[in-house]
Motif scaffolding. Structure first.
Motif, mmCIF file in Angstrom:
data_model
loop_
_atom_site.group_PDB
_atom_site.id
_atom_site.type_symbol
_atom_site.label_atom_id
_atom_site.label_comp_id
_atom_site.label_asym_id
_atom_site.label_seq_id
_atom_site.Cartn_x
_atom_site.Cartn_y
_atom_site.Cartn_z
ATOM 1 N N TYR A 166 0.812 -1.212 0.000
ATOM 2 C CA TYR A 166 0.000 0.000 0.000
ATOM 3 C C TYR A 166 0.850 1.269 0.000
ATOM 4 O O TYR A 166 0.342 2.362 0.196
ATOM 5 C CB TYR A 166 -0.940 -0.024 1.209
ATOM 6 C CG TYR A 166 -1.647 -1.360 1.346
ATOM 7 C CD1 TYR A 166 -2.690 -1.703 0.492
ATOM 8 C CD2 TYR A 166 -1.233 -2.301 2.297
ATOM 9 C CE1 TYR A 166 -3.320 -2.932 0.590
ATOM 10 C CE2 TYR A 166 -1.860 -3.531 2.400
ATOM 11 C CZ TYR A 166 -2.898 -3.839 1.551
ATOM 12 O OH TYR A 166 -3.513 -5.062 1.637
ATOM 13 N N ALA A 167 2.144 1.099 -0.215
ATOM 14 C CA ALA A 167 3.085 2.211 -0.294
ATOM 15 C C ALA A 167 3.375 2.511 -1.764
ATOM 16 O O ALA A 167 2.987 1.748 -2.653
ATOM 17 C CB ALA A 167 4.376 1.848 0.444
ATOM 18 N N PRO A 168 4.056 3.624 -2.057
ATOM 19 C CA PRO A 168 4.335 3.952 -3.457
ATOM 20 C C PRO A 168 5.014 2.839 -4.243
ATOM 21 O O PRO A 168 4.643 2.569 -5.395
ATOM 22 C CB PRO A 168 5.230 5.190 -3.339
ATOM 23 C CG PRO A 168 4.774 5.849 -2.074
ATOM 24 C CD PRO A 168 4.457 4.717 -1.148
ATOM 25 N N PHE A 195 -4.292 6.249 2.400
ATOM 26 C CA PHE A 195 -4.148 5.375 1.244
ATOM 27 C C PHE A 195 -4.911 5.933 0.049
ATOM 28 O O PHE A 195 -4.413 5.928 -1.081
ATOM 29 C CB PHE A 195 -4.640 3.970 1.576
ATOM 30 C CG PHE A 195 -4.600 3.017 0.414
ATOM 31 C CD1 PHE A 195 -3.389 2.613 -0.132
ATOM 32 C CD2 PHE A 195 -5.776 2.531 -0.136
ATOM 33 C CE1 PHE A 195 -3.347 1.740 -1.208
ATOM 34 C CE2 PHE A 195 -5.740 1.653 -1.211
ATOM 35 C CZ PHE A 195 -4.528 1.261 -1.750
ATOM 36 N N LEU A 198 -2.922 8.661 -1.472
ATOM 37 C CA LEU A 198 -1.797 8.127 -2.237
ATOM 38 C C LEU A 198 -2.273 7.607 -3.596
ATOM 39 O O LEU A 198 -1.627 7.843 -4.624
ATOM 40 C CB LEU A 198 -1.113 7.014 -1.449
ATOM 41 C CG LEU A 198 0.116 6.379 -2.103
ATOM 42 C CD1 LEU A 198 1.205 7.420 -2.358
ATOM 43 C CD2 LEU A 198 0.650 5.247 -1.224
ATOM 44 N N SER A 201 -2.796 10.373 -5.974
ATOM 45 C CA SER A 201 -1.562 10.988 -6.469
ATOM 46 C C SER A 201 -0.884 10.144 -7.541
ATOM 47 O O SER A 201 0.007 10.635 -8.235
ATOM 48 C CB SER A 201 -0.593 11.219 -5.302
ATOM 49 O OG SER A 201 -0.022 9.992 -4.851
ATOM 50 N N ARG A 202 -1.325 8.888 -7.693
ATOM 51 C CA ARG A 202 -0.617 7.979 -8.592
ATOM 52 C C ARG A 202 -1.497 7.389 -9.689
ATOM 53 O O ARG A 202 -0.986 6.729 -10.603
ATOM 54 C CB ARG A 202 0.027 6.850 -7.776
ATOM 55 C CG ARG A 202 0.922 7.364 -6.668
ATOM 56 C CD ARG A 202 1.646 6.250 -5.954
ATOM 57 N NE ARG A 202 2.779 5.753 -6.717
ATOM 58 C CZ ARG A 202 3.966 6.348 -6.765
ATOM 59 N NH1 ARG A 202 4.184 7.476 -6.104
ATOM 60 N NH2 ARG A 202 4.954 5.820 -7.467
ATOM 61 N N SER A 231 4.708 9.375 -11.623
ATOM 62 C CA SER A 231 4.248 9.610 -10.248
ATOM 63 C C SER A 231 5.209 9.008 -9.246
ATOM 64 O O SER A 231 6.012 8.161 -9.569
ATOM 65 C CB SER A 231 2.863 9.005 -10.063
ATOM 66 O OG SER A 231 2.894 7.614 -10.291
#
Length: 231
Positions: A166-168, A195, A198, A201-202, A231
């Motif tokens: 769940y991270a970049p 989340f 995020l 943003s991606r 991103s």
């Protein structure tokens, strides 16, 4: 309810197993089953509305034969729903716990509707992160939908290592496995605002689908499409 005693019967342990992530317990409560991991409730066979919606929403608007990857076999609701959809050509299920897979050969078989015997299904007994970090497949090996249900949500992972998903970096790995019009769908037992931010943003398109539950706050399904370049 035990009408004779006037009390609710305690769940009975059906099996204990040494899992990859610790002890797994399968319990029976009346007509239903529960899976417990290291003392933490994961899922049961009582409802499954949000798990089914996870698959349906991920394929909403998709045209033509679809290839899915489902992260987490669970009690089988998502897999059974996928196979009931007319355009699903193949489903890959990634489940790291051998015991969970084995239970779908026995007591959990009715809830997955014999799905493990369906020729459209491939079950990979491995960790989803191992699949994602392997060399990327050819374009025709990517998926039209990635449906993640391996944790209680981005903020409540079964194991600390799953937080990477769940991270970049995890989102980059997931995006690399999607077809150009593919959808990432993530199940959560609660809202996860950080989340969601995020994801926004991606990915160019992000939606949320709250699903009311009998008790507590709604389950939430996060849907994301079209990764943002750079991103």
């Amino acid at each position: 309810m035990d009408t004779a005693a006037g009390t609710t019967a305690e769940p009975a342990v059906v099996e204990r197993a040494a899992g990859v992530g610790g002890e797994l317990v399968l319990r029976r409560a009346g007509a239903h089953y529960e899976i417990i991991s290291n003392g933490v409730f994961l899922m049961d066979t009582r409802n499954g509305e949000s798990e089914r919606l996870l698959v349906r929403a991920a394929l909403d608007g998709h045209e033509g034969p679809a290839r899915l990857l489902i992260g987490g076999l669970g009690v089988g609701f998502s897999l059974a729903e996928a196979l009931a959809l007319p355009d699903v050509a193949h489903v890959t299920v990634v489940e790291r716990e051998p015991a969970v897979i084995a239970w779908h050969r026995t007591v959990l078989r009715p809830w997955s509707r014999d799905a493990l015997d369906d020729p459209r299904v491939t079950v990979e007994n491995t960790d989803l992160l191992d699949v994602l970090t392997a060399p990327p497949p050819a374009p025709d090996g990517r998926f039209d939908a990635l449906c993640l249900d391996i944790d209680n949500g981005p903020d409540w992972t079964v194991t600390p290592g799953n937080a990477r998903l769940y991270a970049p970096t995890g989102l980059d790995l997931l995006a690399a496995r999607l077809t150009p019009r593919g959808t990432l769908a993530v199940w959560s037992a609660n809202a996860a605002p950080a989340f969601e931010a995020l994801l926004r943003s991606r990915f160019a398109h992000v939606r949320t689908r709250p699903v009311p539950v009998p008790r507590g706050e709604p389950d939430v399904i996060y849907l994301a499409r079209e990764p943002v370049t750079g991103s």
